[in-house]
Design an enzyme around this catalytic site. Structure first.
Site, short mmCIF file in Angstrom:
data_model
loop_
_atom_site.label_atom_id
_atom_site.label_comp_id
_atom_site.label_asym_id
_atom_site.label_seq_id
_atom_site.Cartn_x
_atom_site.Cartn_y
_atom_site.Cartn_z
N HIS A 124 3.50 11.52 0.85
CA HIS A 124 3.35 10.09 0.58
C HIS A 124 3.14 9.30 1.87
O HIS A 124 2.28 8.42 1.94
CB HIS A 124 4.58 9.60 -0.19
CG HIS A 124 4.48 8.17 -0.58
ND1 HIS A 124 3.43 7.66 -1.31
CD2 HIS A 124 5.29 7.12 -0.31
CE1 HIS A 124 3.60 6.36 -1.48
NE2 HIS A 124 4.71 6.01 -0.89
N ASP A 161 -3.88 0.38 -3.44
CA ASP A 161 -3.03 -0.38 -2.53
C ASP A 161 -3.39 0.00 -1.09
O ASP A 161 -4.15 0.94 -0.86
CB ASP A 161 -1.53 -0.19 -2.83
CG ASP A 161 -1.11 1.28 -2.77
OD1 ASP A 161 -1.69 2.04 -1.98
OD2 ASP A 161 -0.20 1.66 -3.53
N LYS A 184 -1.24 -4.53 -3.67
CA LYS A 184 -0.32 -4.30 -4.78
C LYS A 184 1.10 -4.69 -4.39
O LYS A 184 1.54 -4.40 -3.28
CB LYS A 184 -0.35 -2.82 -5.16
CG LYS A 184 0.63 -2.41 -6.22
CD LYS A 184 0.54 -0.91 -6.53
CE LYS A 184 1.50 -0.11 -5.69
NZ LYS A 184 1.46 1.34 -5.97
N SER A 214 2.30 8.14 -11.29
CA SER A 214 3.59 8.39 -11.93
C SER A 214 3.59 7.76 -13.33
O SER A 214 3.19 8.41 -14.30
CB SER A 214 4.71 7.83 -11.05
OG SER A 214 5.95 8.00 -11.66
C1 R5P Z 1 2.94 4.33 -4.21
O1 R5P Z 1 2.88 3.82 -3.10
C2 R5P Z 1 2.10 5.51 -4.59
O2 R5P Z 1 1.07 5.71 -3.67
C3 R5P Z 1 1.51 5.35 -5.98
O3 R5P Z 1 0.64 4.23 -5.98
C4 R5P Z 1 2.60 5.13 -6.99
O4 R5P Z 1 3.58 6.11 -6.87
C5 R5P Z 1 2.03 5.14 -8.39
O5 R5P Z 1 3.07 4.90 -9.28
P1 R5P Z 1 2.77 4.43 -10.75
O6 R5P Z 1 1.79 5.39 -11.36
O7 R5P Z 1 4.11 4.48 -11.44
O8 R5P Z 1 2.25 3.03 -10.69
#
Ligand code: R5P
Length: 281
Positions: A124, A161, A184, A214
């Site tokens: 990440h 983002d 974001k 996620s």
């Molecule tokens: C966050 O910074 C990650 O890069 C993903 O954007 C994030 O984990 C996505 O989560 P979700 O699908 O729950 O919006």
């Protein structure tokens, strides 16, 4: 050298064994009636190098990993390289509020106990590699995803983002198209807000690229924004497809295609990272 494929990474381990022309380690694993994990190494591995592949997600897979590491260490392996295709808990990489755990560090320190080296895919944030106390390397699925997207005639790449901007830039450079990113704000675990922004996406075949999907909230909001701005088609791509709850189904309905790498195995994890991991090894 032997490759040990844990229960959460059998496909990658098999691909890796093929790519490296090395055998898969014979192991027995099962669960006791109370659901505790059992593993037994069946090959003679004293003095051998072992590459243990296990995605550290969800929680039971982390326990399996620690137990497999113990078995391989105790059986006398000379060098244990742990491949974590997906490093669970990597998003809790700092204290966002006083009193919180740095969960990524907690997991990393335990995995380091019986490991001589670690390899992970698209962490990440890259600085979390420093949480491991043994040499740790990473590789990326972004170029493999980009090659796939290029074949689908994508002509614009969007990062949902700022954190995903470099990934979008790298993918766009391989595809040879423009890219942009959105701003974001995460409100809570399931809610995000996208700041409206004018994108040059009208009439384009757009791919949104991120490290993790996620709940799918980030992608769903970005898809909505792109459609509002006249994108012709919108596809989504990521390295780690967690797809919590009905996220995959929701995204499939909301856009024109969903694809991810096979660091987590699911019905859209068609992009193999084995060759990238083999190169890192
Ligand atoms: C966050 O910074 C990650 O890069 C993903 O954007 C994030 O984990 C996505 O989560 P979700 O699908 O729950 O919006």
């Amino acid at each position: 050298m032997y490759i040990l494929g844990g229960t959460s990474a059998k496909t990658i381990a098999g691909n890796l064994a093929n790519a490296l022309q090395e055998p898969l380690l014979q192991v027995i694993y099962k669960r006791f009636p109370d659901d505790e994990f059992y593993v037994r190494v069946m090959d003679q591995i004293e003095g051998e190098d072992v590459i243990l592949v296990q995605t550290a997600y969800p929680d039971p897979k982390i326990v399996e990993l620690l137990i497999m590491q113990d078995a391989v260490h105790d059986a006398g392996a000379k060098k244990i390289t742990v491949v974590l295709p997906y490093f669970g808990y990597s998003r809790q990489d700092k204290k966002f509020e006083e009193g919180e755990a740095v969960s990524a560090r907690a997991i990393a320190q335990h995995v380091s106990l019986h490991a001589d080296a670690i390899i992970t895919v698209d962490p990440h944030k890259e600085y979390i590699l420093k949480f491991f106390t043994v040499p740790t390397y990473c590789c990326s699925a972004v170029l493999s995803l980009a090659r796939y997207l290029k074949e689908k005639n994508i002509d614009f790449v969007l990062a949902p983002d700022k954190g995903a901007k470099d990934r979008a830039k790298e993918a766009a450079s391989l595809i040879n198209c423009d890219y942009d990113y959105l701003e974001k704000t995460r409100i809570d675990g399931t809610t995000v807000r996208i700041t409206p922004k004018s994108l040059n996406a009208s009439g384009k075949h757009v791919a949104i690229i991120d490290d993790i999907i996620s709940t799918g909230g980030t992608m769903a909001n970005s898809i909505r924004e792109l459609k509002k701005q006249g994108a012709k088609t919108v596809s989504v791509a990521c390295t780690h497809g967690l797809f919590v709850g009905n996220a995959l189904e929701r995204l499939r309905k909301a856009c024109d295609g969903v694809v991810c790498a096979n660091t987590l195995e699911n019905e859209v994890s068609t992009i193999s990272v084995a060759s990238e991991v083999a190169k890192a090894l």
